[in-house]
Write a protein that holds these residues in place. Structure first.
Motif, PDB file in Angstrom:
ATOM      1  N   LEU A 298       0.866  -1.164   0.000  1.00  0.00           N
ATOM      2  CA  LEU A 298       0.000   0.000   0.000  1.00  0.00           C
ATOM      3  C   LEU A 298       0.908   1.220   0.000  1.00  0.00           C
ATOM      4  O   LEU A 298       1.703   1.403   0.921  1.00  0.00           O
ATOM      5  CB  LEU A 298      -0.890   0.003   1.247  1.00  0.00           C
ATOM      6  CG  LEU A 298      -1.793   1.220   1.426  1.00  0.00           C
ATOM      7  CD1 LEU A 298      -2.807   1.303   0.287  1.00  0.00           C
ATOM      8  CD2 LEU A 298      -2.502   1.144   2.765  1.00  0.00           C
ATOM      9  N   ALA A 299       0.834   2.013  -1.065  1.00  0.00           N
ATOM     10  CA  ALA A 299       1.651   3.223  -1.161  1.00  0.00           C
ATOM     11  C   ALA A 299       0.825   4.398  -0.671  1.00  0.00           C
ATOM     12  O   ALA A 299      -0.347   4.538  -1.020  1.00  0.00           O
ATOM     13  CB  ALA A 299       2.100   3.445  -2.597  1.00  0.00           C
ATOM     14  N   ASP A 300       1.425   5.235   0.147  1.00  0.00           N
ATOM     15  CA  ASP A 300       0.745   6.390   0.711  1.00  0.00           C
ATOM     16  C   ASP A 300       1.595   7.625   0.453  1.00  0.00           C
ATOM     17  O   ASP A 300       2.526   7.922   1.203  1.00  0.00           O
ATOM     18  CB  ASP A 300       0.520   6.181   2.208  1.00  0.00           C
ATOM     19  CG  ASP A 300      -0.327   7.287   2.824  1.00  0.00           C
ATOM     20  OD1 ASP A 300      -0.425   8.378   2.232  1.00  0.00           O
ATOM     21  OD2 ASP A 300      -0.894   7.051   3.903  1.00  0.00           O
ATOM     22  N   ALA A 301       1.276   8.334  -0.620  1.00  0.00           N
ATOM     23  CA  ALA A 301       2.078   9.496  -1.007  1.00  0.00           C
ATOM     24  C   ALA A 301       2.006  10.602   0.028  1.00  0.00           C
ATOM     25  O   ALA A 301       2.993  11.280   0.284  1.00  0.00           O
ATOM     26  CB  ALA A 301       1.616  10.011  -2.367  1.00  0.00           C
ATOM     27  N   ILE A 302       0.870  10.798   0.670  1.00  0.00           N
ATOM     28  CA  ILE A 302       0.723  11.891   1.630  1.00  0.00           C
ATOM     29  C   ILE A 302       1.577  11.614   2.864  1.00  0.00           C
ATOM     30  O   ILE A 302       2.355  12.453   3.298  1.00  0.00           O
ATOM     31  CB  ILE A 302      -0.758  12.102   2.017  1.00  0.00           C
ATOM     32  CG1 ILE A 302      -1.606  12.395   0.775  1.00  0.00           C
ATOM     33  CG2 ILE A 302      -0.876  13.200   3.065  1.00  0.00           C
ATOM     34  CD1 ILE A 302      -1.142  13.592  -0.024  1.00  0.00           C
TER      35      ILE A 302
END
Length: 188
Positions: free
Chosen positions: A166-170
């Motif tokens: 799961l990528a979370d840019a924020i």
């Protein structure tokens, strides 16, 4: 069944997939004269291996590459396993991959990375205890904060657990100037 290469003693090294859950491949010896299966060299019931690593100097199967939380090599060759551990100690907190090595195993091209930093290729020389960066994989991203990545798993309809990232840019850009629908650019 797939032939992957040779063991140091001349046995063939094969991979085969189980026809029952968890359907992962195993790496195993096969005696070429009798055709008998021998010792299982590698099997992980949760993770399949992607590919076999060969020592291109000897031609022997040296390890297997698997994707767990990070891509890693499980070395069957004890000397390469020791070099891997030494390099992991030299580059703490980083994922370390042996890309290539000299025939005497004193010089290594190594790839190091973290989830927040693009890969760096280095030349490591054990004979003189030296490591030098030789190439950035993505120089334009070196100073840019990258998205954070978290290992998760989810359940498929048949009950199989599937690992995913799961990528979370924020969250990955916390503390950095960034724009998003929740954080539009300021109006001057």
């Amino acid at each position: 069944l797939q032939v992957e290469g040779f063991a140091e003693d001349g046995d063939l090294v094969i991979s085969r997939t189980f026809n029952a859950p968890p359907y992962t491949r195993q790496l195993q010896r096969l005696e070429p004269q009798s055709g008998e299966f021998g010792e299982v060299l590698f099997h992980d019931p949760q993770y399949d291996f992607e590919t076999v690593r060969l020592d291109h100097h000897s031609g022997h199967v040296a390890g297997v590459v698997i994707d767990r939380e990070n891509t890693e090599t499980v070395w069957l060759d004890e000397e390469l396993a020791q070099r891997q551990r030494a390099l992991e100690n030299a580059f703490p907190g980083m994922t370390v991959s042996l890309v290539d090595w000299s025939e005497d195993r004193q010089r290594f091209v190594v790839r190091t990375e973290t989830s927040g930093q693009p890969p760096i290729y280095s030349l490591v020389d054990f004979s003189i205890s030296d490591a030098r960066a030789i190439k950035l994989a993505y120089p334009e991203l070196f100073e840019v904060p990258l998205a954070s990545r978290e290992l998760i798993s989810y359940t498929a309809r048949d009950g199989t657990q599937i690992p995913a990232y799961l990528a979370d840019a924020i969250r990955g850009l916390a503390g950095a100037e960034h724009q998003s629908p929740a954080n539009p650019p300021s109006q001057a």
